[in-house]
Every structure is written in structure tokens, then in C-alpha cells.
Motif scaffolding. Structure first.
Motif, PDB file in Angstrom:
ATOM      1  N   TYR A 172      62.870  -9.892 -54.157  1.00 36.80           N
ATOM      2  CA  TYR A 172      62.064  -8.803 -54.709  1.00 36.80           C
ATOM      3  C   TYR A 172      62.926  -7.722 -55.379  1.00 36.80           C
ATOM      4  N   GLY A 173      64.208  -8.034 -55.553  1.00 35.52           N
ATOM      5  CA  GLY A 173      65.122  -7.039 -56.084  1.00 35.52           C
ATOM      6  C   GLY A 173      64.790  -6.583 -57.492  1.00 35.52           C
ATOM      7  N   GLN A 174      64.230  -7.470 -58.309  1.00 39.08           N
ATOM      8  CA  GLN A 174      63.896  -7.140 -59.693  1.00 39.08           C
ATOM      9  C   GLN A 174      62.401  -6.973 -59.910  1.00 39.08           C
ATOM     10  N   ASN A 175      61.637  -6.993 -58.836  1.00 43.12           N
ATOM     11  CA  ASN A 175      60.185  -6.831 -58.981  1.00 43.12           C
ATOM     12  C   ASN A 175      59.872  -5.416 -59.459  1.00 43.12           C
ATOM     13  N   LEU A 176      59.200  -5.313 -60.593  1.00 43.29           N
ATOM     14  CA  LEU A 176      58.942  -4.005 -61.181  1.00 43.29           C
ATOM     15  C   LEU A 176      57.969  -3.184 -60.353  1.00 43.29           C
ATOM     16  N   TYR A 177      57.053  -3.835 -59.657  1.00 36.99           N
ATOM     17  CA  TYR A 177      56.171  -3.090 -58.761  1.00 36.99           C
ATOM     18  C   TYR A 177      56.979  -2.451 -57.627  1.00 36.99           C
ATOM     19  N   ALA A 178      57.941  -3.210 -57.086  1.00 38.34           N
ATOM     20  CA  ALA A 178      58.756  -2.692 -55.992  1.00 38.34           C
ATOM     21  C   ALA A 178      59.651  -1.555 -56.470  1.00 38.34           C
ATOM     22  N   LEU A 179      60.175  -1.680 -57.683  1.00 43.44           N
ATOM     23  CA  LEU A 179      61.056  -0.645 -58.212  1.00 43.44           C
ATOM     24  C   LEU A 179      60.293   0.627 -58.543  1.00 43.44           C
ATOM     25  N   TYR A 180      59.067   0.463 -59.006  1.00 42.13           N
ATOM     26  CA  TYR A 180      58.298   1.613 -59.464  1.00 42.13           C
ATOM     27  C   TYR A 180      57.575   2.320 -58.317  1.00 42.13           C
ATOM     28  N   SER A 181      57.123   1.560 -57.330  1.00 42.05           N
ATOM     29  CA  SER A 181      56.284   2.121 -56.272  1.00 42.05           C
ATOM     30  C   SER A 181      57.111   2.359 -55.015  1.00 42.05           C
ATOM     31  N   LYS A 182      57.709   3.529 -54.934  1.00 42.72           N
ATOM     32  CA  LYS A 182      58.542   3.860 -53.780  1.00 42.72           C
ATOM     33  C   LYS A 182      57.729   3.938 -52.495  1.00 42.72           C
ATOM     34  N   ARG A 183      56.426   4.233 -52.627  1.00 37.80           N
ATOM     35  CA  ARG A 183      55.581   4.331 -51.440  1.00 37.80           C
ATOM     36  C   ARG A 183      55.517   3.019 -50.674  1.00 37.80           C
ATOM     37  N   PHE A 184      55.800   1.896 -51.350  1.00 38.95           N
ATOM     38  CA  PHE A 184      55.621   0.597 -50.718  1.00 38.95           C
ATOM     39  C   PHE A 184      56.956  -0.061 -50.352  1.00 38.95           C
ATOM     40  N   GLN A 185      58.025   0.736 -50.296  1.00 40.31           N
ATOM     41  CA  GLN A 185      59.319   0.171 -49.958  1.00 40.31           C
ATOM     42  C   GLN A 185      59.322  -0.445 -48.563  1.00 40.31           C
ATOM     43  N   VAL A 186      58.576   0.151 -47.613  1.00 40.13           N
ATOM     44  CA  VAL A 186      58.516  -0.406 -46.257  1.00 40.13           C
ATOM     45  C   VAL A 186      57.901  -1.800 -46.280  1.00 40.13           C
ATOM     46  N   VAL A 187      56.845  -1.958 -47.087  1.00 41.16           N
ATOM     47  CA  VAL A 187      56.203  -3.269 -47.186  1.00 41.16           C
ATOM     48  C   VAL A 187      57.165  -4.297 -47.767  1.00 41.16           C
ATOM     49  N   TYR A 188      57.866  -3.906 -48.819  1.00 38.12           N
ATOM     50  CA  TYR A 188      58.783  -4.850 -49.451  1.00 38.12           C
ATOM     51  C   TYR A 188      59.977  -5.160 -48.549  1.00 38.12           C
ATOM     52  N   ASN A 189      60.402  -4.209 -47.759  1.00 38.72           N
ATOM     53  CA  ASN A 189      61.466  -4.493 -46.798  1.00 38.72           C
ATOM     54  C   ASN A 189      61.020  -5.551 -45.794  1.00 38.72           C
ATOM     55  N   HIS A 190      59.767  -5.467 -45.361  1.00 40.34           N
ATOM     56  CA  HIS A 190      59.227  -6.492 -44.459  1.00 40.34           C
ATOM     57  C   HIS A 190      59.169  -7.849 -45.154  1.00 40.34           C
ATOM     58  N   LEU A 191      58.737  -7.858 -46.406  1.00 43.67           N
ATOM     59  CA  LEU A 191      58.644  -9.121 -47.140  1.00 43.67           C
ATOM     60  C   LEU A 191      60.018  -9.756 -47.309  1.00 43.67           C
ATOM     61  N   ARG A 192      61.028  -8.942 -47.568  1.00 40.40           N
ATOM     62  CA  ARG A 192      62.386  -9.470 -47.721  1.00 40.40           C
ATOM     63  C   ARG A 192      62.862 -10.130 -46.426  1.00 40.40           C
ATOM     64  N   SER A 193      62.635  -9.453 -45.316  1.00 38.93           N
ATOM     65  CA  SER A 193      63.127  -9.976 -44.036  1.00 38.93           C
ATOM     66  C   SER A 193      62.395 -11.241 -43.613  1.00 38.93           C
ATOM     67  N   ALA A 194      61.137 -11.396 -44.066  1.00 47.53           N
ATOM     68  CA  ALA A 194      60.335 -12.560 -43.669  1.00 47.53           C
ATOM     69  C   ALA A 194      60.359 -13.681 -44.703  1.00 47.53           C
ATOM     70  N   PHE A 195      61.048 -13.471 -45.805  1.00 45.64           N
ATOM     71  CA  PHE A 195      60.967 -14.432 -46.919  1.00 45.64           C
ATOM     72  C   PHE A 195      61.519 -15.805 -46.531  1.00 45.64           C
ATOM     73  N   GLN A 196      62.727 -15.828 -45.993  1.00 41.90           N
ATOM     74  CA  GLN A 196      63.378 -17.106 -45.712  1.00 41.90           C
ATOM     75  C   GLN A 196      62.591 -17.941 -44.708  1.00 41.90           C
ATOM     76  N   GLU A 197      62.072 -17.303 -43.670  1.00 41.76           N
ATOM     77  CA  GLU A 197      61.352 -18.063 -42.641  1.00 41.76           C
ATOM     78  C   GLU A 197      60.024 -18.611 -43.147  1.00 41.76           C
ATOM     79  N   HIS A 198      59.536 -18.091 -44.264  1.00 41.07           N
ATOM     80  CA  HIS A 198      58.275 -18.581 -44.801  1.00 41.07           C
ATOM     81  C   HIS A 198      58.460 -19.562 -45.960  1.00 41.07           C
ATOM     82  N   LEU A 199      59.699 -19.937 -46.230  1.00 41.70           N
ATOM     83  CA  LEU A 199      59.920 -21.003 -47.206  1.00 41.70           C
ATOM     84  C   LEU A 199      59.563 -22.341 -46.551  1.00 41.70           C
TER      85      LEU A 199
END
Length: 518
Positions: A172-199
Motif C-alpha cells: 500500500y506504499g504507493q496507494n494514493l488513497y493511503a497517501l492522501y487520507s491521513k485519517r486512515f493510516q491506522v487502517v492501512y497499517n493493519h492491512l499491511r501487517s495482515a497482507f502476507q497472511e492473507h495471500l
């Protein structure tokens, strides 16, 4: 094509044309029509276009052109704007009115005559639906990423996409929604940590579950969509995107971030699909390690952008270079092409009240009922100017007109948009609700929504949590203190919206959509 500085300049010129037509009268209208015809839309015009004029006419033409230039310059300088508003936010452009003193017994006959002229031209023509091949040619990236069929054991439209990225790189490093919406950084941090286990691992390859929404809350603004969204989020079978109102279909895919700015980099489709990952993870967790079940998993995902139903303002900059009178393709054409079975929820309210609420919502100083009346009058005059040259439907989708009107009159022309949605989707795929009914009985309208989405039964406690919670996004106290609009403003707007409401009530077979006083 540099859209930021090319077509935008032409659009500013056309906005000023609309304003000058309304202010300067019929004589200037004929002159500006000549100028516009000679230059073409968004195209420079040169001396070759003057060859047919005699010397005297050339001098006269140049004199008028210089005067026009100074008028345009005065508008630009006094506005002090930094960029073109691509979609109305909507109180940026002002048409100079003849008088602002409404307490002196001003004669409103002129504005009422404008409304009568508009109403006399109300007509509803069926649109030409583009062929699938045309849609694929225009937006090939959409169709290359979304499959034609989805996983049959999921209720929600999802599919497995092969993941070829580096496992050590932030997905999600280049996701423009993540870069633009600082309010949702906590959500994206969760998505990053859970990404590998959901592959998902299969045959030595990695796959990620991708999803689209099962249903869309598509409109209209200031009609209760936020309240509906907040209540549906409480249902255990419903998930939403990581943020409300991603506006991808109408704005972000074209590179529109804020309405007061020009074009930015377009948001890729993958960035939009990332917004559904949180729900996709939950679906995967319910599926279990086998990733297969005989019965369908009932979780569904919703997307709520109140612009989806009506906002097609970006089309003029991308489709046919804006040379057509109406957009050749609409948002719903592309959604239907990839999701023909999608469901849609529309919340409407009395368009007169919606417009006033819209005016109160946007951040402006010195709001008054007199100012609202002036803005309504100016917008009606601009709408009438458009109808002198174009069809009703063309004016509703006219980007220049929408940008120029001080209030968003067009958003309340519900039936125009609904008929266009019904040109590609069936009636049973679109649930149309009234805010007035929702306010009177939230339990009744929420049961309609539950049945429409085929959701399972709820416990009494969960149903009470959903239906009895306070209303969301209500009017601010400062705006409530302003009081109701002027009676004459209400009368004018009721006359304007009347024929559109009549047609809407016919289409929906429900006289409640007339919004007549009892």
C-alpha cells in the motif's frame, strides 16, 4: 495532452461566456455566440476565421473582442482563484445581479418568467447506450483487471488475482488513497501487517482476494446517505470500503482530488480495489484455510459515494475532447459492463429542501436567506441561457453550466439521472427511498434495505442498535438559526422542480415523490 493547462483554459473561457450571456443581455449573447462558433470548443482561433468579414466588421469585431477580454479579466482578477473547479463545490462563480436589496418590495416577475420558460422546455429523451466495445476501448484498464465471472461460492463479487509483487515491498506504499487520507493510516497499517497472511498459496503461486462492492449507495447529496451508511455499517453481514465516499468512478479515476483544484495523477483501479481489502480479509477468515465452501459466504461489501448517481462532469475533458453536446458514456455504463448484477440504493428528499441544505452545508461566510435567493435566481438564469441553445438533458450534464451556477440546481433533477440509470440497470436493481420516510420511521426504511440486500434476520438488540441510534450528519446549529428560505424562493423552486417531480412519481409509481404540500 496536458489536461491541467490545456482543456482547463477553454473551460474557464466557456464559464465566463455563460456568465456574460446572463449579465449583458441578448446583444452580447449574439456576439458571444459568434465568437464561440468561430473559435470552436477548447481550440485557439486565428485570423483565418476573419477572412469572410469586411473591413468594417473586422474593426467592430475586434473592438467588441477587446471589451470582452477586459470583462473576462475583471472576473478572473476579482475571483482570485487558483484553479478551475471541475465539479461544483458550488459557490465559486458569481453572476452579478442587478439588485441585492430584497427588502424593498422587489418585483420577482422576471425570475418567475425565467422559470416558466424553463418549464416549457422540459422534455425527457431516451439516451443512446454505448456499445460494450466502445467502453472497452475507452477504459481498457478496467476490463483487463476485472474478470467477467466472480467466485461462485461468495455472495459478494470477488476473485483471486495473482500476486507477482515483492513480498518485502509495502503493498500500500504507493496507494494514493493511503497517501492522501491521513485519517486512515491506522487502517492501512493493519492491512499491511495482515497482507502476507492473507495471500493464498496454490500451485506454487501467490494470489490475493480482490472484491468489488455488492451494492452502491449512489445518491443524492444532502439526502441522508451518511445516516444510511452509518446504520448499515452496524449490520454484522455488511462491510464497507475503508473510507466513505471514495468517488473513484466519478472523480478519482480522472485525477480529481479536491473540487477546487485542477487535475492530478489519476487514481489507478488497483488503488480503488485496495479499499475493499479489509472486507476481503474478513471474508477469507470466514472461508477458512481451504478457501472453499459449499454454501455461499454471506458477507457483502458496500460503497457509498453520493456523487455516483449524478456527477459526470469530468467527461468533457476526456471523451471526444468535449465536442459532443451530451456525454457519450456515463458512470453507470462502466459499472454495468463489469457488474451487471450490482445493486444500488438512492436516497432522495424534496429537491427544494435539498438545495437549501446544500447551500447551508458548504463553508461560506455571511449566509442569508436573501443571498440564497440571489444565487437561485442567478442559477435559473444560467440554466435558461443553456436551454436557448441545447436540450434539457444536455444542460443537465453540461460541465460548464454546472461549474458556473452558484447553487447546484441540477442535482435535484432526480428523474433525469434515474432514467439514465434505468437505461442499463433494471428497476429491481435500484432501491429508491425518501429521506422524509426515513426520518419518520427508520425501522421501516431499514427493513426495506435489509430485504433489498437479502440480509439475514437480526436479534432484537442488534436491530434496535441500527434503527434507534441518533441521526447522522444533521444540520449544524449555526445553520439552523438561519431559519427557512424566503417564501418567494420556495415558490420559484417548487415551480422549477415540479415537472421533474411529476415524471419521477410516474416512473416510481408513487405520488409521494411529488413532494406536494398536504
Amino acid at each position: 495532452m496536458d489536461y491541467k493547462y490545456g482543456l482547463l483554459t477553454g473551460a474557464v473561457d466557456e464559464v465566463e461566456n455563460y456568465k456574460r450571456k446572463s449579465v449583458l443581455g441578448d446583444g452580447w449573447l449574439s456576439l458571444l455566440t459568434t465568437v464561440e462558433d468561430s473559435k470552436g470548443l477548447c481550440q485557439p482561433w486565428g485570423p483565418q476565421n476573419l477572412g469572410f468579414l469586411r473591413k468594417a466588421k473586422v474593426l467592430s469585431f475586434l473592438f467588441c473582442l477587446v471589451a470582452t477580454f477586459f470583462i473576462m479579466a475583471s472576473y478572473v482578477l476579482t475571483r482570485g482563484q487558483k484553479g478551475l473547479q471541475l465539479t461544483p463545490s458550488p459557490y465559486h462563480f458569481r453572476v452579478m445581479s442587478q439588485s441585492s436589496n430584497l427588502s424593498s418590495g422587489r418585483d420577482y416577475a422576471g425570475v418567475k418568467e425565467v422559470v416558466r420558460n424553463i418549464v416549457a422546455k422540459v422534455e425527457f429523451h431516451q439516451r443512446k447506450v454505448p456499445e460494450l466495445m466502445e467502453l472497452r476501448e475507452r477504459e481498457a484498464h478496467i476490463f483487463s483487471a476485472i474478470p467477467r465471472k466472480f467466485l461462485p461460492y461468495l455472495k459478494n463479487p470477488c476473485w483471486y488475482e495473482e500476486y507477482t509483487g515483492n513480498s518485502t515491498v509495502d503493498p500500500y506504499g504507493q496507494n494514493l488513497y493511503a497517501l492522501y487520507s491521513k485519517r486512515f493510516q491506522v487502517v492501512y497499517n493493519h492491512l499491511r501487517s495482515a497482507f502476507q497472511e492473507h495471500l493464498h498459496h496454490e500451485a506454487g503461486r501467490l494470489y490475493r482476494l480482490r472484491c468489488l462492492p455488492y451494492f452502491y449507495i449512489i445518491g443524492q447529496p444532502k439526502c441522508g446517505t451518511t445516516d444510511l451508511y452509518d446504520r448499515l455499517r452496524l449490520h454484522p453481514q455488511v462491510q464497507f470500503t475503508t473510507m466513505k465516499e471514495p468517488h473513484w468512478w466519478t472523480r478519482k479515476r480522472f485525477g480529481i482530488i479536491r473540487l477546487s483544484e485542477g487535475f492530478h495523477s489519476p487514481y489507478p483501479l488497483k488503488d480503488y480495489l485496495d479499499l475493499f481489502d479489509q472486507a476481503a480479509y474478513q471474508i477469507q477468515d470466514l472461508l477458512g484455510s481451504s478457501s472453499r465452501r459449499n454454501s455461499k459466504t454471506d458477507i457483502i461489501i458496500g460503497e457509498a459515494s453520493a456523487s455516483t448517481m449524478w456527477d459526470n462532469n469530468a467527461w468533457v475533458y476526456f471523451y471526444d475532447n468535449g465536442t459532443g453536446m451530451e456525454p457519450p458514456c456515463l458512470v453507470q455504463d462502466f459499472i454495468h459492463a463489469v457488474q451487471p448484477d450490482a445493486k444500488f440504493i438512492v436516497m432522495l428528499r424534496d429537491p427544494v429542501e435539498r438545495l437549501y441544505s446544500d447551500y447551508l452545508y458548504f463553508g461560506m461566510a455571511n449566509k442569508t436567506v436573501e443571498d440564497f435567493h440571489e444565487r437561485v435566481s442567478e442559477s435559473l438564469q444560467l440554466f435558461e441561457v443553456c436551454l436557448a441553445e441545447r436540450s434539457m438533458r444536455s444542460c443537465v450534464y453540461n460541465t460548464t453550466l454546472n461549474n458556473a451556477m452558484p447553487v447546484r440546481l441540477q442535482v435535484g433533477l432526480y428523474v433525469v439521472y434515474l432514467l439514465d440509470w434505468l437505461s442499463v440497470f433494471s428497476r429491481d436493481q435500484i432501491l429508491v427511498l425518501r429521506l422524509e420516510d426515513h426520518a419518520a420511521s427508520r425501522k421501516h426504511t431499514m427493513h426495506k434495505v435489509f430485504d433489498f440486500l437479502e440480509l439475514g434476520p437480526l436479534t432484537q438488540q442488534k436491530e434496535a442498535d441500527i434503527t434507534k441510534s441518533p441521526a447522522s450528519n444533521t444540520r449544524r446549529p449555526a445553520n439552523r438559526n438561519l431559519g427557512p428560505m424566503l417564501p418567494v424562493t420556495r415558490e420559484i423552486l417548487q415551480s422549477f422542480y415540479g415537472p421533474f417531480n411529476q415524471r419521477l412519481a410516474q416512473v416510481l409509481r408513487d405520488p409521494a415523490f411529488l413532494w406536494t404540500q398536504s
